[in-house]
Design a protein around this motif. Sequence first.
Motif: not given
Length: 163
Positions: A66, A70, A73-74, A115, A118, A121
């Motif tokens: 993840a 990042t 995703l973000i 990073e 994430v 998380s």
Amino acid sequence: MSASFSHINQRGDAHMVDVSEKQITHREARAESIVLMNAETFNMIIEGKHHKGDVFATARIAGIQAAKRTWELIPLCHPLLLSKIEVNIEPLFENHSVKIESICKVTGQTGVEMEALVAVSVAALTIYDMCKASQKDMIINQVKLLNKVGGKSGEYNLNKIEQ
């Protein structure tokens, strides 16, 4: 203290920050998350009796993957060539919880706080996903940036703020 949002331009539109003029520096960030669960779920993980396998190993790999993604995703995050991603998972026996901590490093023009956040998380979400058949009311708690170094804004340390 007046805060300005770096991802909002003068017209008020969201945009990706131009970092081309920023200095290349060593940057590092650490983040943490806690997953609270009941004793039965906790013991199943600790004793290695989970039918899906090693929960911590899977969560660790998920967190690392993840962090590397990042930027996908973000929105508005820059893709980074991370030089280190570490995800550590520690069982907290006194309250049947799991502490997840990540460390991300890069030598670049923008920080690695997102990073690190994430990583913890997604590692926490992976623990939840693997254990939800046993317990649906687990709580993912206290996702927070612990510290960061490097860049124009310098050092940030949550422990100094909490004191």
